[in-house]
Design a protein around this motif. Structure first.
Motif, PDB file in Angstrom:
ATOM      1  N   ARG A  12       0.833  -1.198   0.000  1.00  0.00           N
ATOM      2  CA  ARG A  12       0.000   0.000   0.000  1.00  0.00           C
ATOM      3  C   ARG A  12       0.870   1.251   0.000  1.00  0.00           C
ATOM      4  NH1 ARG A  12       0.178   2.548   4.815  1.00  0.00           N
ATOM      5  NH2 ARG A  12       0.520   1.359   6.713  1.00  0.00           N
ATOM      6  N   SER A  13       0.238   2.359  -0.305  1.00  0.00           N
ATOM      7  CA  SER A  13       0.914   3.648  -0.275  1.00  0.00           C
ATOM      8  C   SER A  13       1.227   4.052   1.160  1.00  0.00           C
ATOM      9  CB  SER A  13       0.029   4.729  -0.894  1.00  0.00           C
ATOM     10  OG  SER A  13      -0.231   4.448  -2.233  1.00  0.00           O
ATOM     11  N   ILE A  14       2.188   4.928   1.285  1.00  0.00           N
ATOM     12  CA  ILE A  14       2.519   5.485   2.590  1.00  0.00           C
ATOM     13  C   ILE A  14       1.427   6.467   2.997  1.00  0.00           C
ATOM     14  CG2 ILE A  14       4.146   6.995   3.810  1.00  0.00           C
ATOM     15  CD1 ILE A  14       6.356   5.791   2.077  1.00  0.00           C
ATOM     16  N   MET A  47      10.480  13.293   9.804  1.00  0.00           N
ATOM     17  CA  MET A  47       9.852  12.046   9.363  1.00  0.00           C
ATOM     18  C   MET A  47       8.364  12.256   9.094  1.00  0.00           C
ATOM     19  SD  MET A  47      10.574   8.993   8.448  1.00  0.00           S
ATOM     20  CE  MET A  47      12.169   8.657   9.159  1.00  0.00           C
ATOM     21  N   LYS A  48       7.702  13.052   9.936  1.00  0.00           N
ATOM     22  CA  LYS A  48       6.287  13.367   9.703  1.00  0.00           C
ATOM     23  C   LYS A  48       6.115  14.053   8.352  1.00  0.00           C
ATOM     24  CE  LYS A  48       4.955  14.015  14.531  1.00  0.00           C
ATOM     25  NZ  LYS A  48       4.531  15.001  15.543  1.00  0.00           N
ATOM     26  N   LYS A  49       6.984  15.018   8.081  1.00  0.00           N
ATOM     27  CA  LYS A  49       6.906  15.764   6.820  1.00  0.00           C
ATOM     28  C   LYS A  49       7.168  14.841   5.638  1.00  0.00           C
ATOM     29  CE  LYS A  49       8.714  19.722   4.370  1.00  0.00           C
ATOM     30  NZ  LYS A  49       9.683  20.799   4.325  1.00  0.00           N
ATOM     31  N   TRP A  50       8.166  13.957   5.754  1.00  0.00           N
ATOM     32  CA  TRP A  50       8.497  13.033   4.659  1.00  0.00           C
ATOM     33  C   TRP A  50       7.309  12.109   4.360  1.00  0.00           C
ATOM     34  CZ3 TRP A  50       9.009   7.655   4.347  1.00  0.00           C
ATOM     35  CH2 TRP A  50       9.577   7.180   3.171  1.00  0.00           C
ATOM     36  N   CYS A  51       6.685  11.558   5.398  1.00  0.00           N
ATOM     37  CA  CYS A  51       5.538  10.664   5.190  1.00  0.00           C
ATOM     38  C   CYS A  51       4.377  11.405   4.542  1.00  0.00           C
ATOM     39  CB  CYS A  51       5.103  10.022   6.509  1.00  0.00           C
ATOM     40  SG  CYS A  51       6.163   8.662   7.027  1.00  0.00           S
ATOM     41  N   GLU A  52       4.158  12.637   4.957  1.00  0.00           N
ATOM     42  CA  GLU A  52       3.080  13.409   4.345  1.00  0.00           C
ATOM     43  C   GLU A  52       3.381  13.670   2.871  1.00  0.00           C
ATOM     44  OE1 GLU A  52       0.762  17.612   4.873  1.00  0.00           O
ATOM     45  OE2 GLU A  52       1.442  16.556   6.658  1.00  0.00           O
ATOM     46  N   MET A  54       5.304  11.872   0.899  1.00  0.00           N
ATOM     47  CA  MET A  54       5.238  10.604   0.168  1.00  0.00           C
ATOM     48  C   MET A  54       3.793  10.173  -0.059  1.00  0.00           C
ATOM     49  SD  MET A  54       8.258   9.829  -0.690  1.00  0.00           S
ATOM     50  CE  MET A  54       8.031   8.181  -1.285  1.00  0.00           C
ATOM     51  N   SER A  55       2.909  10.500   0.872  1.00  0.00           N
ATOM     52  CA  SER A  55       1.505  10.129   0.708  1.00  0.00           C
ATOM     53  C   SER A  55       0.843  10.923  -0.414  1.00  0.00           C
ATOM     54  CB  SER A  55       0.735  10.315   2.018  1.00  0.00           C
ATOM     55  OG  SER A  55       0.508  11.680   2.283  1.00  0.00           O
ATOM     56  N   LEU A  56       1.424  12.057  -0.763  1.00  0.00           N
ATOM     57  CA  LEU A  56       0.874  12.907  -1.823  1.00  0.00           C
ATOM     58  C   LEU A  56       1.656  12.821  -3.129  1.00  0.00           C
ATOM     59  CD1 LEU A  56       0.236  16.083   0.384  1.00  0.00           C
ATOM     60  CD2 LEU A  56      -1.456  14.376  -0.353  1.00  0.00           C
ATOM     61  N   ASP A  62      10.437   6.580 -11.835  1.00  0.00           N
ATOM     62  CA  ASP A  62      10.477   5.133 -11.600  1.00  0.00           C
ATOM     63  C   ASP A  62      10.629   4.764 -10.129  1.00  0.00           C
ATOM     64  OD1 ASP A  62      10.181   4.597 -14.269  1.00  0.00           O
ATOM     65  OD2 ASP A  62      12.328   4.458 -14.655  1.00  0.00           O
ATOM     66  N   GLU A  63      10.647   5.742  -9.244  1.00  0.00           N
ATOM     67  CA  GLU A  63      10.813   5.458  -7.823  1.00  0.00           C
ATOM     68  C   GLU A  63       9.454   5.381  -7.141  1.00  0.00           C
ATOM     69  OE1 GLU A  63      12.663   7.458  -3.802  1.00  0.00           O
ATOM     70  OE2 GLU A  63      13.506   8.012  -5.721  1.00  0.00           O
ATOM     71  N   ILE A  64       9.164   4.228  -6.564  1.00  0.00           N
ATOM     72  CA  ILE A  64       7.912   4.029  -5.847  1.00  0.00           C
ATOM     73  C   ILE A  64       8.256   3.445  -4.479  1.00  0.00           C
ATOM     74  CG2 ILE A  64       5.712   2.796  -5.806  1.00  0.00           C
ATOM     75  CD1 ILE A  64       5.899   2.648  -8.859  1.00  0.00           C
ATOM     76  N   VAL A  65       7.692   4.017  -3.445  1.00  0.00           N
ATOM     77  CA  VAL A  65       7.896   3.514  -2.089  1.00  0.00           C
ATOM     78  C   VAL A  65       6.551   3.007  -1.586  1.00  0.00           C
ATOM     79  CG1 VAL A  65       8.626   4.073   0.249  1.00  0.00           C
ATOM     80  CG2 VAL A  65       9.753   5.174  -1.691  1.00  0.00           C
ATOM     81  N   LEU A  66       6.535   1.753  -1.175  1.00  0.00           N
ATOM     82  CA  LEU A  66       5.309   1.133  -0.683  1.00  0.00           C
ATOM     83  C   LEU A  66       5.537   0.574   0.715  1.00  0.00           C
ATOM     84  CD1 LEU A  66       4.361  -0.889  -3.887  1.00  0.00           C
ATOM     85  CD2 LEU A  66       3.300   1.222  -3.100  1.00  0.00           C
ATOM     86  N   VAL A  67       4.475   0.418   1.446  1.00  0.00           N
ATOM     87  CA  VAL A  67       4.492  -0.228   2.759  1.00  0.00           C
ATOM     88  C   VAL A  67       4.058  -1.665   2.549  1.00  0.00           C
ATOM     89  CG1 VAL A  67       3.418  -0.282   5.034  1.00  0.00           C
ATOM     90  CG2 VAL A  67       4.014   1.913   3.996  1.00  0.00           C
ATOM     91  N   ILE A  68       4.799  -2.598   3.147  1.00  0.00           N
ATOM     92  CA  ILE A  68       4.408  -4.007   3.123  1.00  0.00           C
ATOM     93  C   ILE A  68       3.691  -4.273   4.445  1.00  0.00           C
ATOM     94  CG2 ILE A  68       5.177  -6.415   3.010  1.00  0.00           C
ATOM     95  CD1 ILE A  68       7.756  -5.328   1.659  1.00  0.00           C
TER      96      ILE A  68
END
Length: 72
Positions: A12-14, A47-52, A54-56, A62-68
């Protein structure tokens, strides 16, 4: 059936709320040994800012970051 979900895990997305998990992982030196890059200690606010961000992210490159996520 989704290509992003199997019997045991889901990709899923971050989400902005994931910041605590990522912050804890960034401080886990045992886990960090398996990363493909060196993680510099990060503040909670950063880290809060980075997650926000990444969620947007639009994922135009070609770079995709997903949560397993485990399903059990």
């Amino acid at each position: 059936m989704s290509i992003w979900k199997g019997d045991k895990i889901r990709l899923r997305s971050i989400e902005p709320s994931d910041w605590e998990m990522f912050h804890a992982l960034s401080e886990d030196t045992e886990t960090a040994r398996f990363y493909d890059k060196i993680l510099i200690p990060t503040s909670k606010e950063k880290m809060k800012k980075w997650c926000e961000e990444m969620s947007l992210a639009s994922h135009d490159n070609d770079e995709i970051v997903l949560v397993i996520e485990t399903l059990d």
